[in-house]
Design a protein around this motif. Structure first.
Motif, PDB file in Angstrom:
ATOM      1  N   ALA A 127      -0.103  10.847  49.016  1.00  0.00           N
ATOM      2  CA  ALA A 127       0.200  10.282  47.702  1.00  0.00           C
ATOM      3  C   ALA A 127       1.506   9.506  47.711  1.00  0.00           C
ATOM      4  O   ALA A 127       1.595   8.414  47.134  1.00  0.00           O
ATOM      5  N   TYR A 128       2.516  10.047  48.365  1.00  0.00           N
ATOM      6  CA  TYR A 128       3.776   9.301  48.472  1.00  0.00           C
ATOM      7  C   TYR A 128       3.559   8.007  49.252  1.00  0.00           C
ATOM      8  O   TYR A 128       4.133   6.963  48.929  1.00  0.00           O
ATOM      9  N   GLY A 129       2.691   8.072  50.258  1.00  0.00           N
ATOM     10  CA  GLY A 129       2.384   6.872  51.029  1.00  0.00           C
ATOM     11  C   GLY A 129       1.688   5.802  50.209  1.00  0.00           C
ATOM     12  O   GLY A 129       1.792   4.611  50.501  1.00  0.00           O
ATOM     13  N   LYS A 130       0.997   6.216  49.167  1.00  0.00           N
ATOM     14  CA  LYS A 130       0.295   5.269  48.299  1.00  0.00           C
ATOM     15  C   LYS A 130       1.210   4.690  47.209  1.00  0.00           C
ATOM     16  O   LYS A 130       0.786   3.815  46.452  1.00  0.00           O
ATOM     17  N   GLY A 131       2.431   5.221  47.105  1.00  0.00           N
ATOM     18  CA  GLY A 131       3.397   4.612  46.199  1.00  0.00           C
ATOM     19  C   GLY A 131       3.758   5.376  44.944  1.00  0.00           C
ATOM     20  O   GLY A 131       4.462   4.846  44.073  1.00  0.00           O
ATOM     21  N   PHE A 132       3.313   6.638  44.795  1.00  0.00           N
ATOM     22  CA  PHE A 132       3.723   7.417  43.631  1.00  0.00           C
ATOM     23  C   PHE A 132       5.222   7.681  43.683  1.00  0.00           C
ATOM     24  O   PHE A 132       5.787   7.943  44.758  1.00  0.00           O
ATOM     25  N   GLY A 133       5.861   7.659  42.523  1.00  0.00           N
ATOM     26  CA  GLY A 133       7.286   7.942  42.465  1.00  0.00           C
ATOM     27  C   GLY A 133       7.604   9.407  42.566  1.00  0.00           C
ATOM     28  O   GLY A 133       8.682   9.798  43.010  1.00  0.00           O
ATOM     29  N   MET A 134       6.677  10.265  42.139  1.00  0.00           N
ATOM     30  CA  MET A 134       6.853  11.712  42.201  1.00  0.00           C
ATOM     31  C   MET A 134       5.493  12.350  42.396  1.00  0.00           C
ATOM     32  O   MET A 134       4.511  11.933  41.774  1.00  0.00           O
ATOM     33  N   VAL A 135       5.446  13.348  43.274  1.00  0.00           N
ATOM     34  CA  VAL A 135       4.201  14.076  43.548  1.00  0.00           C
ATOM     35  C   VAL A 135       4.510  15.564  43.580  1.00  0.00           C
ATOM     36  O   VAL A 135       5.482  15.996  44.205  1.00  0.00           O
ATOM     37  N   SER A 136       3.698  16.348  42.891  1.00  0.00           N
ATOM     38  CA  SER A 136       3.758  17.803  42.997  1.00  0.00           C
ATOM     39  C   SER A 136       2.366  18.266  43.389  1.00  0.00           C
ATOM     40  O   SER A 136       1.423  18.120  42.608  1.00  0.00           O
ATOM     41  N   ALA A 137       2.232  18.793  44.592  1.00  0.00           N
ATOM     42  CA  ALA A 137       0.925  19.213  45.096  1.00  0.00           C
ATOM     43  C   ALA A 137       1.077  20.551  45.809  1.00  0.00           C
ATOM     44  O   ALA A 137       1.466  20.615  46.974  1.00  0.00           O
ATOM     45  N   THR A 138       0.791  21.618  45.101  1.00  0.00           N
ATOM     46  CA  THR A 138       0.821  22.972  45.649  1.00  0.00           C
ATOM     47  C   THR A 138      -0.286  23.765  44.978  1.00  0.00           C
ATOM     48  O   THR A 138      -0.802  23.367  43.930  1.00  0.00           O
ATOM     49  N   PRO A 139      -0.657  24.911  45.546  1.00  0.00           N
ATOM     50  CA  PRO A 139      -1.707  25.705  44.910  1.00  0.00           C
ATOM     51  C   PRO A 139      -1.406  26.062  43.455  1.00  0.00           C
ATOM     52  O   PRO A 139      -2.312  26.084  42.619  1.00  0.00           O
ATOM     53  N   LEU A 140      -0.153  26.339  43.120  1.00  0.00           N
ATOM     54  CA  LEU A 140       0.203  26.769  41.770  1.00  0.00           C
ATOM     55  C   LEU A 140       0.725  25.640  40.884  1.00  0.00           C
ATOM     56  O   LEU A 140       1.161  25.882  39.758  1.00  0.00           O
ATOM     57  N   THR A 141       0.676  24.410  41.366  1.00  0.00           N
ATOM     58  CA  THR A 141       1.103  23.281  40.538  1.00  0.00           C
ATOM     59  C   THR A 141       0.232  23.175  39.297  1.00  0.00           C
ATOM     60  O   THR A 141      -0.988  23.263  39.363  1.00  0.00           O
ATOM     61  N   ARG A 142       0.890  23.008  38.148  1.00  0.00           N
ATOM     62  CA  ARG A 142       0.243  22.699  36.886  1.00  0.00           C
ATOM     63  C   ARG A 142       1.018  21.555  36.251  1.00  0.00           C
ATOM     64  O   ARG A 142       2.148  21.258  36.626  1.00  0.00           O
ATOM     65  N   SER A 143       0.445  20.909  35.247  1.00  0.00           N
ATOM     66  CA  SER A 143       1.054  19.713  34.669  1.00  0.00           C
ATOM     67  C   SER A 143       2.500  19.913  34.245  1.00  0.00           C
ATOM     68  O   SER A 143       3.339  19.042  34.429  1.00  0.00           O
ATOM     69  N   SER A 144       2.798  21.076  33.665  1.00  0.00           N
ATOM     70  CA  SER A 144       4.138  21.297  33.136  1.00  0.00           C
ATOM     71  C   SER A 144       5.000  22.183  34.028  1.00  0.00           C
ATOM     72  O   SER A 144       6.132  22.506  33.673  1.00  0.00           O
ATOM     73  N   TYR A 145       4.499  22.570  35.195  1.00  0.00           N
ATOM     74  CA  TYR A 145       5.250  23.442  36.101  1.00  0.00           C
ATOM     75  C   TYR A 145       6.415  22.659  36.714  1.00  0.00           C
ATOM     76  O   TYR A 145       6.218  21.637  37.368  1.00  0.00           O
ATOM     77  N   HIS A 146       7.647  23.118  36.462  1.00  0.00           N
ATOM     78  CA  HIS A 146       8.857  22.442  36.938  1.00  0.00           C
ATOM     79  C   HIS A 146       8.929  20.996  36.452  1.00  0.00           C
ATOM     80  O   HIS A 146       9.518  20.129  37.108  1.00  0.00           O
ATOM     81  N   ALA A 147       8.314  20.729  35.297  1.00  0.00           N
ATOM     82  CA  ALA A 147       8.220  19.348  34.803  1.00  0.00           C
ATOM     83  C   ALA A 147       9.581  18.730  34.557  1.00  0.00           C
ATOM     84  O   ALA A 147       9.789  17.540  34.821  1.00  0.00           O
ATOM     85  N   GLY A 148      10.529  19.514  34.042  1.00  0.00           N
ATOM     86  CA  GLY A 148      11.851  18.977  33.757  1.00  0.00           C
ATOM     87  C   GLY A 148      12.589  18.551  35.004  1.00  0.00           C
ATOM     88  O   GLY A 148      13.159  17.445  35.071  1.00  0.00           O
ATOM     89  N   ASP A 149      12.596  19.413  36.029  1.00  0.00           N
ATOM     90  CA  ASP A 149      13.267  19.084  37.282  1.00  0.00           C
ATOM     91  C   ASP A 149      12.610  17.883  37.952  1.00  0.00           C
ATOM     92  O   ASP A 149      13.291  16.982  38.469  1.00  0.00           O
ATOM     93  N   ASP A 150      11.283  17.856  37.934  1.00  0.00           N
ATOM     94  CA  ASP A 150      10.569  16.742  38.562  1.00  0.00           C
ATOM     95  C   ASP A 150      10.841  15.435  37.824  1.00  0.00           C
ATOM     96  O   ASP A 150      11.012  14.379  38.451  1.00  0.00           O
ATOM     97  N   PHE A 151      10.889  15.491  36.487  1.00  0.00           N
ATOM     98  CA  PHE A 151      11.178  14.276  35.729  1.00  0.00           C
ATOM     99  C   PHE A 151      12.579  13.765  36.015  1.00  0.00           C
ATOM    100  O   PHE A 151      12.798  12.559  36.164  1.00  0.00           O
ATOM    101  N   ALA A 152      13.541  14.677  36.114  1.00  0.00           N
ATOM    102  CA  ALA A 152      14.919  14.267  36.410  1.00  0.00           C
ATOM    103  C   ALA A 152      14.982  13.549  37.758  1.00  0.00           C
ATOM    104  O   ALA A 152      15.671  12.521  37.902  1.00  0.00           O
ATOM    105  N   ARG A 153      14.255  14.061  38.750  1.00  0.00           N
ATOM    106  CA  ARG A 153      14.237  13.407  40.067  1.00  0.00           C
ATOM    107  C   ARG A 153      13.539  12.054  40.004  1.00  0.00           C
ATOM    108  O   ARG A 153      13.973  11.083  40.634  1.00  0.00           O
ATOM    109  N   LEU A 154      12.455  11.991  39.248  1.00  0.00           N
ATOM    110  CA  LEU A 154      11.718  10.732  39.115  1.00  0.00           C
ATOM    111  C   LEU A 154      12.579   9.665  38.455  1.00  0.00           C
ATOM    112  O   LEU A 154      12.633   8.518  38.907  1.00  0.00           O
TER     113      LEU A 154
END
Length: 320
Positions: free
Chosen positions: A283-310
């Motif tokens: 996904a990063y290779g395809k150009g996404f600015g942020m990717v969260s891909a884990t078994p327990l990833t959900r839309s809002s899981y760590h959303a704040g930290d991920d948004f800050a990085r994005l």
């Protein structure tokens, strides 16, 4: 006060059933989580109850509720707890609202009060689908965003909206004009599985919705996610990634589907952590600015930290 018992949901709404009584696969070690017991969890639950708020954390049986609530993070679910759609993966109750077309006009204020009380730096607001409301609840989303801005001006706001498939023209524009920081709408699965997993939705409509957000406001961050383990193959997942990038989506989430009850869509398999890491790299290779891909990833899981990085990554790119 403990969260209310929601265990009777499938009995009250049997129309949710799919592949009835299919055996639930044993969860592997990497998907197991601890039961919520912390004081922070109990305090978050108390604030939710005092403000008479619904959370998707409870309604959808999120496996991360203990971790997130212990940190005071909760995803608000507006417009009631009855969804007018019948997605076979989802544990939110399905049916017809008791008062069709009616929404609680005081709810945006209660959501904003809870956000202020919790001291959230970032909040995620989602909803059920309300096909009985003319604009699909777009105006309600806009009111909620503005109420949060008024009570907690420093809080960044992420919305996770329905598809507005049956909403009147101009509905999406209402939400975008309220200027959330992140506009999220999940594609949920690959297009070939839509008839059995998301029968009331249309894959290309959802994709076009996110593309339209960028056309209306090119600076707005867009986000979408899918579940794996529903029966899709790797090639189909990569095609969804390509479709998302063609729609200029910034942020991708991929998580393991977990079967809520035997009445819901069966888990085809548990995807390994190594496969998730491979999806993230692709996904990063395809150009996404942020990717969260884990078994327990959900839309809002760590959303704040991920948004800050994005957001930081975008600012750094603009500064170059």
């Amino acid at each position: 006060m403990a969260p209310r018992d929601l265990s009777d949901r499938t009995q009250r709404h049997p129309e949710k059933a799919h592949k009835a009584d299919a055996p639930i696969l044993k969860k592997p070690d990497w998907i197991r989580v601890k039961a919520p017991t912390s004081e922070g969890y109990r305090e978050t639950a108390r604030i939710m109850r005092e403000n008479r708020l619904v959370t998707v954390c409870e309604e959808a049986g999120c496996p991360n509720v203990g971790e997130c609530w212990s940190q005071g993070h909760a995803t608000m679910m507006i417009m009631g707890e009855i969804c007018t759609r019948g997605c076979t993966f989802c544990n939110v109750a399905t049916g017809r609202p008791e008062t069709p077309g009616a929404l609680d006009v005081f709810e945006p204020g209660r959501v904003a009060h809870a956000v202020e009380k919790l001291g959230l730096a970032h909040v995620v607001v989602t909803s059920v689908d309300r096909d009985d409301v003319k604009d699909g609840g777009a105006d309600h989303f806009a009111h909620t965003i503005r109420a949060i801005r008024h009570r907690a001006p420093e809080t960044t706001i992420e919305i996770l909206t329905p598809d507005f498939l049956h909403a009147e023209p101009g509905s999406l524009e209402k939400v975008v004009e309220a200027r959330p920081d992140v506009f999220n709408h999940n594609l949920e699965t690959v297009p070939g599985l839509y008839p059995e997993v998301r029968p009331g939705a249309r894959y290309f409509h959802s994709l076009r919705l996110l593309q339209r957000v960028k056309e209306l406001d090119p600076a707005m961050f867009t986000k979408s996610g899918i579940m794996v383990g529903l029966g899709e193959d790797r090639q189909a997942v990569h095609q969804v990634m390509d479709d998302m990038r063609a729609a200029d989506i910034d942020f991708l989430t991929i998580g393991q589907y977990l079967q809520p009850t035997p009445k819901h869509h069966a888990v085809a398999r548990y995807v390994t952590p190594e496969e998730f890491a491979s999806y993230e790299k692709a996904a990063y290779g395809k150009g996404f600015g942020m990717v969260s891909a884990t078994p327990l990833t959900r839309s809002s899981y760590h959303a704040g930290d991920d948004f800050a990085r994005l957001r930081s990554a975008r600012l750094a790119k603009l500064a170059d």
